[in-house]
Design a protein around this motif. Structure first.
Motif, PDB file in Angstrom:
ATOM      1  N   ALA A 253       7.050  20.286 -17.964  1.00  0.00           N
ATOM      2  CA  ALA A 253       6.416  19.010 -17.888  1.00  0.00           C
ATOM      3  C   ALA A 253       6.080  18.328 -19.223  1.00  0.00           C
ATOM      4  O   ALA A 253       5.829  17.134 -19.426  1.00  0.00           O
ATOM      5  N   PHE A 254       6.270  19.168 -20.382  1.00  0.00           N
ATOM      6  CA  PHE A 254       5.864  18.666 -21.824  1.00  0.00           C
ATOM      7  C   PHE A 254       7.242  18.619 -22.589  1.00  0.00           C
ATOM      8  O   PHE A 254       7.178  18.476 -23.873  1.00  0.00           O
ATOM      9  N   SER A 255       8.355  18.790 -22.053  1.00  0.00           N
ATOM     10  CA  SER A 255       9.652  18.920 -22.719  1.00  0.00           C
ATOM     11  C   SER A 255      10.225  17.783 -23.503  1.00  0.00           C
ATOM     12  O   SER A 255      10.921  17.817 -24.417  1.00  0.00           O
ATOM     13  N   ASP A 256       9.997  16.478 -22.692  1.00  0.00           N
ATOM     14  CA  ASP A 256      10.821  15.213 -23.419  1.00  0.00           C
ATOM     15  C   ASP A 256       9.921  14.991 -24.704  1.00  0.00           C
ATOM     16  O   ASP A 256      10.692  14.546 -25.447  1.00  0.00           O
ATOM     17  N   GLU A 257       8.873  15.567 -25.056  1.00  0.00           N
ATOM     18  CA  GLU A 257       8.454  15.058 -26.443  1.00  0.00           C
ATOM     19  C   GLU A 257       8.019  16.374 -27.073  1.00  0.00           C
ATOM     20  O   GLU A 257       7.178  16.454 -28.099  1.00  0.00           O
ATOM     21  N   ASN A 258       8.487  17.673 -26.887  1.00  0.00           N
ATOM     22  CA  ASN A 258       7.913  18.662 -27.432  1.00  0.00           C
ATOM     23  C   ASN A 258       8.403  19.131 -28.851  1.00  0.00           C
ATOM     24  O   ASN A 258       8.178  20.317 -29.431  1.00  0.00           O
ATOM     25  N   GLY A 259       9.051  18.103 -29.576  1.00  0.00           N
ATOM     26  CA  GLY A 259       9.403  18.300 -30.983  1.00  0.00           C
ATOM     27  C   GLY A 259       7.908  17.547 -31.621  1.00  0.00           C
ATOM     28  O   GLY A 259       7.917  17.822 -33.150  1.00  0.00           O
TER      29      GLY A 259
END
Length: 340
Positions: A253-259
């Motif tokens: 759920a948080f992978s798109d912006e996990n940088g």
């Protein structure tokens, strides 16, 4: 501070499980989210790291662990300078260095002080208007080991101080302080309680005003830790924590912006909170996708503090290695010295 054998095992686990998560996630870095049926395995990393070799996430944590193992404190500018200089030497030949971190380290001299680094980090933040990458959170776990017998406020101070050597933005300070406080709580109690970490960060220190300082953390020269988080900041982080703790939530759920440090924080917390074991926590973090090695390293530090080093599979431990030429046994030795 005398620790029980279980507490000591959990302190060691915070270091070894973080390195294991880092190495396990390496070959999946920048890849898609994976289904629950996929069992992540050690393999050649995205940037060429060998099987079982950790990446920059653990490499940057090791100088912090080493100075604590040598009995130094993170209040000492000379200690912080030693960390910065180790990072800079490592960055010259490392296979992978975060963009933000490389920019800071390449702009300072070989004999850089902590002030050189924090000034460079602040100027980079002012120039770009942001500096919220996850590179500070990935390495913060060892900080907690040197502060098990210190107050939560002292640990939060140390975490913020180390974070801002390369990452100036306030989100980094709060995320690193919360993660270290949660690791400390888990080592001492065996429990995962991120809201307890937030409460300890939100309460004013003894003898200080209960009135929150409204200034951003980056504008407070006297301390990297907020003297009681402003109510709006505390509310925001409570909501972010609740999102990560929602029933059935997955790191995907948080992978798109996990940088971004906030999404990496949430993804790692979701990985641990929804897990049934240390292995499950690390694998969930890897299955989340995108910055897999970093999120798994962050998750591993907290999962190791909850479940202990004994929960790290022997075949994982046997494969672990990396800069500066050390293995899991040396990580354990350093961790034991740091808490001693």
């Amino acid at each position: 501070m005398p620790l029980t054998s279980a507490q000591l095992d959990r302190a060691v686990g915070a270091v070894i499980a973080s390195a294991a998560g880092d190495a396990l996630g390496s070959q999946y870095e920048f890849g898609p989210s994976l289904p629950d049926t996929t069992i992540p395995e050690f393999g050649v990393g995205h940037f060429g790291h060998g099987v079982g070799e950790w990446t920059d996430d653990t490499s940057m944590a090791i100088p912090i662990l080493q100075v604590l193992a040598d009995g130094h404190t993170l209040e000492d500018p000379a200690t912080l300078a030693e960390i910065v200089q180790s990072w800079r030497r490592w960055s010259l030949s490392a296979m992978d260095v975060g963009i933000q971190t490389r920019g800071i380290l390449s702009s300072i001299p070989s004999d850089a002080s902590a002030e050189h680094a924090t000034t460079a980090a602040r100027l980079a933040h002012e120039r770009l208007g942001r500096s919220g990458g996850n590179g500070s959170l990935m390495r913060t776990g060892p900080v907690a080991l040197g502060y098990l017998n210190r107050t939560p406020a002292e640990l939060a101070d140390a975490a913020g101080r180390v974070a801002q050597l390369t990452h100036w933005e306030d989100d980094n300070v709060v995320a690193c302080a919360l993660w270290c406080l949660a690791i400390r709580h888990a080592i001492l109690t065996g429990e995962l309680d991120m809201h307890a970490a937030l409460r300890s960060l939100s309460e004013p220190r003894s003898g200080e005003s209960k009135r929150p300082d409204p200034r951003p953390l980056s504008e407070r020269s006297e301390s990297k830790r907020p003297n009681a988080l402003p109510p709006e900041t505390a509310t925001r982080w409570a909501q972010l924590i609740d999102e990560a703790l929602a029933p059935g939530i997955h790191p995907r759920a948080f992978s798109d912006e996990n940088g971004w440090v906030v999404r990496a924080f949430q993804g790692a917390l979701a990985a641990v909170a929804g897990a049934t074991s240390l292995v499950d926590a690390v694998q969930r973090a890897v299955r989340g996708g995108n910055d897999t090695d970093t999120v798994a390293a962050i998750a591993g530090a907290l999962a190791g503090a909850v479940y202990g080093a004994a929960a790290v599979p022997a075949n994982w431990r046997a494969q672990l290695h990396g800069w500066p030429g050390i293995d899991a046994d040396e990580l354990e030795r350093l961790a034991r010295r740091a808490v001693a």
